[in-house]
Design a protein around this motif. Structure first.
Motif, PDB file in Angstrom:
ATOM      1  N   TYR A 292      29.397   8.249-124.825  1.00 54.10           N
ATOM      2  CA  TYR A 292      28.132   8.303-124.090  1.00 54.10           C
ATOM      3  C   TYR A 292      28.196   9.369-122.999  1.00 54.10           C
ATOM      4  CZ  TYR A 292      25.860   4.250-126.202  1.00 54.10           C
ATOM      5  OH  TYR A 292      25.226   3.403-127.075  1.00 54.10           O
ATOM      6  N   HIS A 295      27.659  12.803-124.678  1.00 58.29           N
ATOM      7  CA  HIS A 295      26.243  12.976-125.039  1.00 58.29           C
ATOM      8  C   HIS A 295      25.393  13.255-123.799  1.00 58.29           C
ATOM      9  CE1 HIS A 295      22.505  12.396-127.264  1.00 58.29           C
ATOM     10  NE2 HIS A 295      22.101  11.606-126.254  1.00 58.29           N
ATOM     11  N   LEU A 337      23.720   7.143-131.104  1.00 59.98           N
ATOM     12  CA  LEU A 337      24.986   6.759-130.456  1.00 59.98           C
ATOM     13  C   LEU A 337      25.488   5.422-131.006  1.00 59.98           C
ATOM     14  CD1 LEU A 337      24.115   7.722-126.769  1.00 59.98           C
ATOM     15  CD2 LEU A 337      25.446   9.034-128.400  1.00 59.98           C
TER      16      LEU A 337
END
Length: 364
Positions: A292, A295, A337
């Motif tokens: 995460y 990203h 994700l």
């Protein structure tokens, strides 16, 4: 017939005299205290001469009594308890005399000079005639009495016999088992006076007493045997209790040691499994955090590039970059994700152990 026991005054028997003499021995000369006897502050006693010898040996420079020089006193130790005795200028002559011990020594010496009387010299005395010994036996009344009672007293019309004769007859009859019945005349029971002594008026009371005493002794002996048997049984019970307790203690120790070993082993297994589970979950969640984060960083950079492109003043350059940025933004928005941890993922309740039933079982 009433009579009392008369004793000549004695300080004590030979054993008591020996014990008393041991208490009157000086610990220095090892002989009986010689007067005067002095008492030390520690309550031990010494002959004053012996105390002076010990004092002189401990204080060689001390001037003896009668010297013109002035002495300042001295000290020595009690030979019995080693307590330090401090004396003034009078030396041992300043110690208090033990008059009680001196009086006891006088009495001891007086009594020691007297012959000790044996039990054979202790006689039953007649209560009515205080100076008369009990020396005959009244066959009619069946009681011991004295000669004056036979001549002038309550037994003057009774038939009597010498007390030693009755005593010997009683002992011999009892020992030989001659008197074995009750309520019968002596002749019928074979109770004949020993050594030809004739006792025509002897009643059956002595034989009855013999039988009662013999029966009583037999009962006591039998009772003692029963009591001894019970004591032996109870001692065996005590020994059995000790053996059973010792064996049960060993079993309890072994079983609880085994139980503790099992619990320790299970505890180790659960702790290891818990540690593995913790590491796996932490690695998974931290991997998601990195994914995460990557990203988010890429998305932030794309946003920054798009804003810069929108502010580009040259139309040709703007048009050239805009199409590429639109494609990148579209691609970035479509990235999927990995899923987040499910609710309760962080729980470790699967490793909890319930011991209430075990505690309840052991508590009963």
């Amino acid at each position: 017939m009433n009579f009392t026991v008369g004793f000549k005054p004695l300080l004590g028997d030979a054993h008591s005299m020996d014990n008393l003499e041991k208490q009157l021995i000086c610990p220095i000369c090892l002989e009986m205290f010689s007067k005067p006897v002095v008492i030390l502050p520690c309550q031990h006693n010494l002959c004053r001469k012996c105390a002076n010898d010990v004092f002189q040996a401990s204080n060689p420079l001390w001037q003896s009594r009668g010297s013109t020089a002035v002495s300042s006193g001295g000290r020595f130790r009690c030979p019995s308890c080693r307590h330090e005795v401090v004396l003034d200028r009078h030396g041992v002559y300043g110690l208090q005399r033990n008059l009680l011990v001196e009086n006891i020594i006088d009495i001891y010496k007086q009594e020691s000079s007297r012959p000790l009387h044996s039990k054979a010299e202790q006689h039953l005395m007649c209560e009515e005639h205080e100076d008369e010994k009990i020396n005959i036996y009244c066959l009619t009344c069946e009681v011991p009495t004295c000669s004056l009672c036979k001549v002038f007293g309550a037994h003057k019309d009774c038939e009597v016999a010498p007390l030693p004769t009755i005593y010997k007859r009683q002992k011999v009859s009892w020992g030989d088992g001659e008197c074995s019945g009750q309520g019968q005349p002596p002749s019928a029971l074979g109770c004949k006076p020993s050594r030809g002594v004739q006792l025509p008026g002897l009643s059956t009371g002595l034989c009855i007493w013999q039988s009662e005493l013999s029966d009583g002794i037999a009962m006591l002996v039998a009772g003692n045997d029963r009591v001894q048997a019970v004591i032996t049984q109870m001692e065996e019970v005590c020994q059995t209790i000790e053996d059973n307790s010792r064996r049960q203690k060993q079993l309890l120790n072994q079983r609880f040691e085994t139980l503790c070993a099992v619990l320790e082993e299970r505890k180790g297994e659960l702790l290891q499994a818990l540690a593995r589970e913790q590491e796996e979950k932490l690695q998974h969640v931290r991997g998601l955090i990195r994914q995460y984060g990557d990203h988010l960083e890429a998305s932030s950079k794309l946003v920054e590039s798009a804003i810069q492109s929108m502010e580009e003043p040259q139309m040709a350059l703007y048009l050239q970059q805009a199409k590429e940025l639109i494609n990148k933004v579209g691609t970035m928005s479509k990235v999927e994700l990995a899923g987040r941890p499910e609710p309760g993922y962080e729980s470790m309740e699967q490793f909890s152990v319930s011991v209430e039933h075990v505690a309840e079982m052991l508590g009963t």
